[in-house]
Design an enzyme around this catalytic site. Structure first.
Site, PDB file in Angstrom:
ATOM      1  N   LYS A  95       0.353   5.506  -5.097  1.00 16.17           N
ATOM      2  CA  LYS A  95       0.077   4.959  -3.761  1.00 16.17           C
ATOM      3  C   LYS A  95      -0.295   3.489  -3.822  1.00 16.17           C
ATOM      4  CE  LYS A  95      -4.482   5.002  -4.559  1.00 16.17           C
ATOM      5  NZ  LYS A  95      -5.408   3.854  -4.560  1.00 16.17           N
ATOM      6  N   THR A 128      -5.798   3.027   1.266  1.00 18.13           N
ATOM      7  CA  THR A 128      -5.514   1.920   0.361  1.00 18.13           C
ATOM      8  C   THR A 128      -4.538   0.916   0.973  1.00 18.13           C
ATOM      9  OG1 THR A 128      -5.780   3.488  -1.463  1.00 18.13           O
ATOM     10  CG2 THR A 128      -4.868   1.350  -2.016  1.00 18.13           C
TER      11      THR A 128
END
Length: 346
Positions: A192, A249
């Site tokens: 990610k 994130t």
């Protein structure tokens, strides 16, 4: 049973996790090679480089002696950067006992071998990889240290060890779930960061929310494709370690990966960005590893490919986005491993 837990090393995430453990009245030994940082933590109860303005619990004691940090501990939590994981694990081996619970919370790959962090640790400690516990999920250190409500996942092939880690960390503001899909949780946490870099680039270019939503959605499909190829449960990518961590994130200014991507999108060179940030940006090394994995396993990862070109081949970020938008028409579910999904689902 010992009330002592060791945390290696004293970066922002290691310090935040040490604070979670200290909140449960555990004696936390926080290891660092930096003597000045050790002295600051012990004398002033601060770690100003990584978490400025925060006072740490008196239950946290810092040391630059690995032996002192690990001796008589019931658990060791390794939060070293991926580039240093093998070296730290090798040093830990001298003081490691088989009855210690081993947890790692590092999101990355070893770029030379393409190994996950649990593989690196098990090779150096000489233990079964399935006995290691992975801690991951949407969790900025800057918020955890302030006791903001946070939910994470711990994964291990060993159910008892995962539950032991859950019990070790879980408190009123830090909720912990267990998961048996260790591979999926590790891969999701690492991959990610690539998409977060891309989201930052998109924002730096001023492309807006539509572009970022598409990037996150297609990025998750990309992560799932390579994850399933490497043995992960596809359902893991819809959980905390997958979409949960991806969203936090890729959308928060706390994220080093988002900030690095944003600066690159604004025209800054990679070397300049890393120098200005002064901290590890795991997504950079992870992009290298994922690019190699996609070629090795024959899995299409177009977003990873374009971010790799921007980071390491001096491709302009705007050109990379135009390349993605100009790809041949596809169906949304193309290349999805439905046979594997059915295997897990049933």
């Amino acid at each position: 049973m010992s009330n002592k837990v060791s945390v290696l090393v004293a970066g922002s995430w290691g310090t935040a996790l040490a604070s979670v453990l200290a909140a449960k009245n555990l004696d936390v030994s926080l290891w660092s090679r930096n003597e000045q940082q050790v002295n600051e933590i012990n004398e002033f109860h601060t770690n100003s480089r990584y978490l400025p303005g925060i006072t740490l619990s008196s239950n946290i004691t810092a040391t630059y002696s690995m032996k002192e940090a690990v001796e008589n501990s019931c658990a060791v939590v390794i939060v070293a950067p991926s580039s240093a994981m093998r070296e730290v694990s090798r040093e830990l081996k001298q003081y490691w006992k088989e009855d210690m619970l081993c947890i790692h919370a590092t999101k990355g790959f070893e770029t030379e071998t393409l190994h996950r962090m649990s593989s690196v640790i098990s090779e150096e400690l000489g233990c079964d990889e399935g006995d290691i516990v992975v801690l991951s999920g949407p969790s900025h250190a800057e918020e955890v240290i302030r006791r903001c409500p946070t939910t994470v996942v711990v994964a291990s092939l060993n159910k008892e060890k995962a539950e032991a880690a859950q019990e070790l960390f879980m408190n009123s503001y830090f909720r912990v779930y267990t998961n048996r899909d260790m591979i999926g949780v590790e891969l999701a946490g690492a991959l990610k960061n690539i998409i977060a870099l891309g989201a930052g680039m998109s924002d730096g270019l001023g492309f807006g929310d539509n572009a970022k939503a598409a990037l996150l959605t297609r990025g998750l499909a990309e992560i799932s494709r390579i994850g399933v190829e490497l043995g992960a449960n596809p359902l893991t990518f819809s959980g905390l370690a997958g979409i949960g961590d991806l969203v936090v994130t890729a959308t928060s200014q706390h994220s080093r990966n988002w900030r690095a991507g944003s600066l690159i999108g604004k025209g800054n060179k990679l070397d300049e960005v890393l120098e200005s940030m002064g901290m590890v940006v795991e997504g950079i090394r992870t992009t290298q590893a994922a690019y190699k994995l996609s070629i090795k396993h024959g899995v299409q990862m177009p977003i990873t490919d374009q971010i790799y070109q921007v980071l390491f081949k001096e491709r302009d970020a705007r050109t990379a986005v135009e390349t993605l938008m100009g790809r041949d028409p596809k169906t949304e579910m193309e290349n999805m491993r439905l046979d594997t999904w059915e295997q897990w689902h049933t």
